[in-house]
Motif scaffolding. Structure first.
Motif, PDB file in Angstrom:
ATOM      1  N   ARG A  83       0.821  -1.218   0.000  1.00  0.00           N
ATOM      2  CA  ARG A  83       0.000   0.000   0.000  1.00  0.00           C
ATOM      3  C   ARG A  83       0.852   1.265   0.000  1.00  0.00           C
ATOM      4  NH1 ARG A  83      -2.955  -0.268   5.062  1.00  0.00           N
ATOM      5  NH2 ARG A  83      -1.264  -1.636   5.688  1.00  0.00           N
ATOM      6  N   GLY A  84       2.165   1.097   0.021  1.00  0.00           N
ATOM      7  CA  GLY A  84       3.041   2.255  -0.068  1.00  0.00           C
ATOM      8  C   GLY A  84       3.188   3.041   1.217  1.00  0.00           C
ATOM      9  N   VAL A  85       2.953   2.410   2.379  1.00  0.00           N
ATOM     10  CA  VAL A  85       3.024   3.143   3.646  1.00  0.00           C
ATOM     11  C   VAL A  85       4.446   3.605   3.926  1.00  0.00           C
ATOM     12  CG1 VAL A  85       2.694   2.979   6.142  1.00  0.00           C
ATOM     13  CG2 VAL A  85       1.021   1.962   4.603  1.00  0.00           C
ATOM     14  N   GLU A  86       5.434   2.735   3.719  1.00  0.00           N
ATOM     15  CA  GLU A  86       6.825   3.131   3.983  1.00  0.00           C
ATOM     16  C   GLU A  86       7.227   4.335   3.136  1.00  0.00           C
ATOM     17  OE1 GLU A  86       9.794  -0.292   5.418  1.00  0.00           O
ATOM     18  OE2 GLU A  86       8.836  -0.747   3.507  1.00  0.00           O
ATOM     19  N   ALA A  87       6.895   4.280   1.854  1.00  0.00           N
ATOM     20  CA  ALA A  87       7.261   5.393   0.975  1.00  0.00           C
ATOM     21  C   ALA A  87       6.533   6.670   1.375  1.00  0.00           C
ATOM     22  CB  ALA A  87       6.931   5.026  -0.476  1.00  0.00           C
TER      23      ALA A  87
END
Length: 391
Positions: free
Chosen positions: A163-167
């Motif tokens: 889901r792209g949380v780190e980015a």
């Protein structure tokens, strides 16, 4: 460089060691009883700085070590299994090769077919589950190698969806960061929100009031209760003992509803923010909570008695999925799994923050520490009782 949980230090105070010296130092720390709590890489100009954070559970301290590498470094994993997953992730993220790693597989990447372990032989069959699952379960692919009803090996590959949380967190903290931390995993909203808040508070020197710390702990224990109760219900479902699945499932909802009353959200979103909490717990609400918790405890004891005393349940849990204390310690495992193996590790007690500094949790362990599914269920029940005592 030594520090404690919830504290911040200057990165430059952790002086990098040569790779060989770093390896020897980490192995020496582990041999002395410490465990690798974290190991990760940070890109530098033309290199990657690898940090290792080693926890001394008996002293409640953390030791930080670092080394700078360009292409590779001697793997810790052959001599320290605790490092294997961390090194795989470092390789996947930064392309830095842990030389001599015996099991260098992807952690989250799906760029190439994943090399699952296989068992060969007559009458051996393979069962594949996932990676897509029903409902809201985290996607993951499971491969089981079976001979008759004996599961000889299970390999789990997580990370099917991103889901792209780190980015999205990169470049923060900003107004979105707390929201992103909360939505990493719905069943640990409070835990992630608290971890994020404590990081920001450590970096800024912010002090939280005792009342806010208490409300945070209440919310965290409600979340733990919901998870432990729900997991006991899931165990009932896995062995086809459906009465307890339904009963535990309903009682899990009671604790989520208490979070709803406290924060306006059944998962506790919007409650914890850096600096404190967004909602107070007044006297009237506290009185209501006490009555609801007492009623839930009465019902939980009734259904737990049905679950743990039924011979057909115990026969499906005893001696199943046994993990020895030795393997548990070699892998540096934590939580209910470790305590079911007879290892007393509890981060809230060993590395406390918030109210746990002055009010450490009572030990919760399975009788005998047999390390099987029954022991893990018993630990969850013991922790349910401890959480109810705390509330």
């Amino acid at each position: 460089m030594s520090l404690r949980n919830g504290a911040a230090i200057e990165e430059r105070s952790v002086r990098p060691q040569p790779a060989g010296e770093f390896r020897r130092a980490v192995l020496s720390d582990v041999a002395a009883g410490r465990r690798i709590a974290s190991m990760f890489g940070r890109p530098l100009s033309g290199a990657v700085r690898i940090f290792a954070l080693l926890a001394d559970d008996s002293a409640g301290t953390l030791e930080a070590r670092a080394t700078d590498v360009e292409k590779g470094f001697p793997s810790l994993t052959p001599d320290c299994p605790q490092a294997h997953y961390f090194e795989r992730e470092i390789f996947e993220q930064h392309g830095i090769l842990p030389e001599g790693h015996p099991w260098l597989k992807p952690v989250r990447s799906h760029a190439a077919p994943y090399p699952f372990f296989e068992v060969a032989g007559d009458e051996v069959h393979e069962v594949a589950v996932g990676p897509v699952h029903a409902g809201i379960i985290d996607p993951g692919h499971f491969r089981l190698q079976c001979h008759g009803e004996t599961v000889m090996n299970l390999e789990i590959h997580l990370g099917y969806q991103h889901r792209g949380v780190e980015a999205a967190l990169a470049g923060g903290p900003d107004k979105r960061s707390a929201l992103l931390a909360e939505c990493m995993a719905g069943d640990s909203t409070i835990a992630h929100a608290l971890a994020y808040a404590e990081v920001v508070e450590a970096l800024t020197g912010c002090r939280v009031t005792p009342r806010a710390e208490s409300i945070r702990a209440i919310a965290l224990e409600l979340e733990r209760l919901a998870n432990h109760v729900g997991d006991l219900g899931a165990m009932g479902g896995d062995i086809a003992f459906l009465p307890t699945t339904a009963w535990f499932g309903r009682l899990r909802g009671e604790f989520l509803n208490l979070l709803l009353t406290l924060s306006g959200n059944r998962l506790g979103r919007g409650l914890i923010r850096p600096g404190g909490v967004m909602f107070d717990l007044d006297d009237a609400m506290a009185g209501e909570f006490s009555g609801r918790v007492a009623q839930a405890r009465t019902e939980l004891r009734e259904v737990a008695g049905l679950f743990f005393e039924m011979p057909s349940v115990r026969s499906r849990l005893e001696g199943i999925g046994t993990l020895s204390r030795e393997v548990c310690d070699d892998l540096g495992l934590l939580g209910p799994v470790a305590r079911a193996c007879g290892s007393p590790r509890d981060v809230r007690r060993d590395h406390p923050s918030g109210v746990w500094r002055t009010n450490p949790p009572a030990a919760a362990a399975a009788a005998g520490g047999t390390g099987d599914v029954l022991a893990r269920a018993q630990v969850r029940w013991a922790e349910i009782e401890r959480s109810l005592d705390f509330l």
